[in-house]
Design an enzyme around this catalytic site. Structure first.
Site, short mmCIF file in Angstrom:
data_model
loop_
_atom_site.label_atom_id
_atom_site.label_comp_id
_atom_site.label_asym_id
_atom_site.label_seq_id
_atom_site.Cartn_x
_atom_site.Cartn_y
_atom_site.Cartn_z
N ASP A 215 0.85 -1.19 0.00
CA ASP A 215 0.00 0.00 0.00
C ASP A 215 0.89 1.24 0.00
OD1 ASP A 215 -3.01 0.84 0.56
OD2 ASP A 215 -1.71 2.21 1.68
N ASN A 223 -2.55 13.03 -3.90
CA ASN A 223 -3.73 13.42 -4.68
C ASN A 223 -4.24 14.80 -4.28
OD1 ASN A 223 -3.97 11.26 -6.45
ND2 ASN A 223 -5.20 10.05 -5.03
N GLU A 257 -4.73 2.42 -4.17
CA GLU A 257 -3.27 2.46 -4.11
C GLU A 257 -2.70 1.16 -3.55
OE1 GLU A 257 -4.74 4.74 -0.38
OE2 GLU A 257 -5.40 4.32 -2.43
#
Length: 339
Positions: A215, A223, A257
């Site tokens: 992860d 973002n 992700e």
């Protein structure tokens, strides 16, 4: 007397009633509200009793244990307003194409019955004309009969050609849809479905398997600060690094992700060392914005890796690796935990 198609419809309706009843029982047992998303999750479990999802649910609920929202999310569902849910299987483009193909097969069958009937009719007419020719001059009738049959043959050939062309187009679309259904469009890596199928395939062969869950650390910050287009480029870069460093093994984008790696035929220590090289490579890289050359800084990922036990369900092995991932996050991120 009912036709074959009517009989098939009655069978489908009977099976549908059975499925609806079993889905309702499933939702009641696990105290899930009967919303469309919960219903779709239950449908996947009930309609594919030998599938990966059904087996994982069976393992998690052994002994009368009810599914939790977290369980359903990890098994392929999504959390919406605090409830576990999943995307309905009926939206699958592959399923739609399969349905089209089945309809076309029925159309082929009907067409062949019609052609056979026309051929039998022509044979009867030809036999009758042959008998007539023994007594009278029926040349004109034979010419007319031949012209009619030629028209029928040409019409049948045209219908067969059109149906064959349609079948070929459907075949190509089905192949494309099957490929897309198992591929992540952003990274071009295999997706969750492909990963689950790969796990089942190798686990049934008795091979040594190690499963890693990775992860990206603090990906939301990327973002929020730089936008999703930059985040997408980061995911692509990490996907490429994992793919390069874990060559020969199954690397997939599991969702968001999160990436997974299925190591086949190597020990846990070898899998850990391989994944550690990928982690170090990602951590050493310094990203810059393509548009302004502004430094993005370091991007890292954390991971958990475990060896799957013989005949272990995917949900069990995945859950163990997932807990190791969270332990790595809690310990400061940018590291790998194994057991």
């Amino acid at each position: 007397m009912a036709t074959a198609r009517e009989a098939r419809l009655e069978t489908v309706e009977y099976r549908a009633d059975q499925v609806f009843g079993r889905i309702g029982k499933f939702l009641t047992e696990h105290r899930l509200s009967p919303d469309p998303l919960h219903y779709a999750f239950a449908y996947r479990v009930i309609s594919q009793p030998d599938g990966v999802l059904a087996k994982s649910v069976a393992a998690l609920t052994e002994g009368g244990i009810r599914l939790t929202a977290r369980d359903i999310e990890k098994l392929g569902g999504q959390i919406t307003n605090g409830q576990a849910s999943t995307i309905p299987e009926v939206c699958d483009p592959v399923a739609g194409l399969v349905a089209q193909t089945q309809m076309q097969v029925e159309g082929f069958t009907d067409m062949m019955h019609a052609i056979r009937a026309e051929t039998q009719g022509f044979g009867r007419d030809l036999a009758a004309s042959a008998d007539a020719m023994r007594t009278v001059d029926s040349t004109v009738d034979m010419v007319q009969l031949t012209e009619v049959m030629l028209d029928r043959v040409q019409s049948a050939e045209a219908r067969l050609a059109a149906a064959t062309h349609e079948a070929e187009e459907l075949r190509l679309k089905l192949e494309e849809a099957q490929s897309n259904a198992r591929s992540d469009p952003l990274t071009n890596l295999p997706n969750r479905r492909a990963f689950e199928e790969c796990f089942v395939q190798h686990s049934s062969g008795g091979e040594t398997l190690c499963l890693a869950v990775c992860d990206v650390d603090r990906f939301k910050r990327v973002n929020d600060r730089f936008g999703h287009s930059v985040g997408d480029r980061v995911l692509k870069a990490i996907a490429e690094t994992l793919l390069k460093n874990c060559a020969g093994h199954m690397v997939a984008r599991y969702g968001g992700e999160e990436f997974t790696v299925l190591f086949v035929g190597i020990t846990l220590e070898e899998a850990y060392a391989t994944l550690e090289r990928a982690r170090a490579t990602v951590a050493e890289k310094r990203y810059r914005l393509r548009e302004s050359d502004e430094p993005l800084g370091a991007v890292t990922f954390s991971a958990g890796v475990t060896q799957a036990h013989p005949d272990e369900f995917l949900g069990s092995a995945f859950g163990r690796a997932d807990k190791l991932l969270y332990a790595a996050k809690d310990a400061g991120r940018n590291q790998i935990r194994r057991v």
